[in-house]
Design a protein around this motif. Structure first.
Motif, mmCIF file in Angstrom:
data_model
loop_
_atom_site.group_PDB
_atom_site.id
_atom_site.type_symbol
_atom_site.label_atom_id
_atom_site.label_comp_id
_atom_site.label_asym_id
_atom_site.label_seq_id
_atom_site.Cartn_x
_atom_site.Cartn_y
_atom_site.Cartn_z
ATOM 1 N N PHE A 11 35.116 49.527 41.583
ATOM 2 C CA PHE A 11 36.234 48.076 41.581
ATOM 3 C C PHE A 11 36.868 49.485 41.034
ATOM 4 N N ASP A 12 38.819 48.848 41.194
ATOM 5 C CA ASP A 12 39.618 50.207 40.511
ATOM 6 C C ASP A 12 40.662 49.258 39.551
ATOM 7 N N SER A 13 40.600 47.836 39.535
ATOM 8 C CA SER A 13 40.411 47.176 37.595
ATOM 9 C C SER A 13 39.803 47.544 36.785
ATOM 10 N N ALA A 14 37.874 47.961 37.643
ATOM 11 C CA ALA A 14 37.490 48.474 35.519
ATOM 12 C C ALA A 14 37.664 49.831 36.030
ATOM 13 N N ARG A 15 37.760 50.800 36.791
ATOM 14 C CA ARG A 15 38.552 52.895 37.069
ATOM 15 C C ARG A 15 39.135 52.728 35.940
ATOM 16 N N TYR A 16 40.622 51.782 36.106
ATOM 17 C CA TYR A 16 41.787 52.216 35.280
ATOM 18 C C TYR A 16 41.816 51.141 33.883
ATOM 19 N N PHE A 17 41.212 49.963 33.955
ATOM 20 C CA PHE A 17 40.661 49.428 32.776
ATOM 21 C C PHE A 17 40.670 50.222 30.645
ATOM 22 N N GLN A 18 42.497 49.936 30.683
ATOM 23 C CA GLN A 18 42.612 50.228 29.475
ATOM 24 C C GLN A 18 41.673 49.463 27.955
#
Length: 129
Positions: free
Chosen positions: A15-22
């Protein structure tokens, strides 16, 4: 020296949201930290470092003078690791305790509990009577 920001490789996540989580770092722990920290701080406020405590000889000397002259004094003492302060006159003087008469009643304090004794200044009325 400037430290580079550490990032975690999450390219394997679907998931993109997990990959780009800050990661917010310590900010996410602040709720937990604050409750624990406030508890520790409240305990710290009650703790008192005693740099000077009256010796038993000083307690007897000051106490006998205050008792003989019936002077009102401020007594600072430890009661179960809590510092308390009362104002009153010494009603009775025993080998290792004082019975102090206050406005609220009587308080018995052992010599080893006392931290300080401060005699109150006598008023002009007390001196003339």
């Amino acid at each position: 020296m400037v430290y580079p920001k550490k990032t975690v490789d999450r390219t394997y996540l679907p998931f993109d949201s997990a990959r780009y989580f800050q990661d917010r770092g310590m900010a996410k722990w602040m709720g937990f930290f604050l409750s624990e920290h406030t508890t520790a701080l409240s305990k710290e406020e009650k703790r008192v470092e005693l740099t000077y405590k009256l010796s038993p000889e000083e307690v007897q000397l000051f106490g006998s003078q205050i008792y003989a002259q019936q002077i009102e004094a401020v007594f600072t003492y430890l009661d179960e690791e809590v510092v308390k302060t009362i104002t009153g006159k010494i009603a009775s003087f025993q080998s290792n305790t004082f019975l102090i008469q206050t406005v609220e009643g009587y308080v018995q304090i052992a010599f080893d509990q006392l931290v300080t004794i401060h005699a109150q200044k006598r008023s002009q009325e007390d001196l003339t009577s």
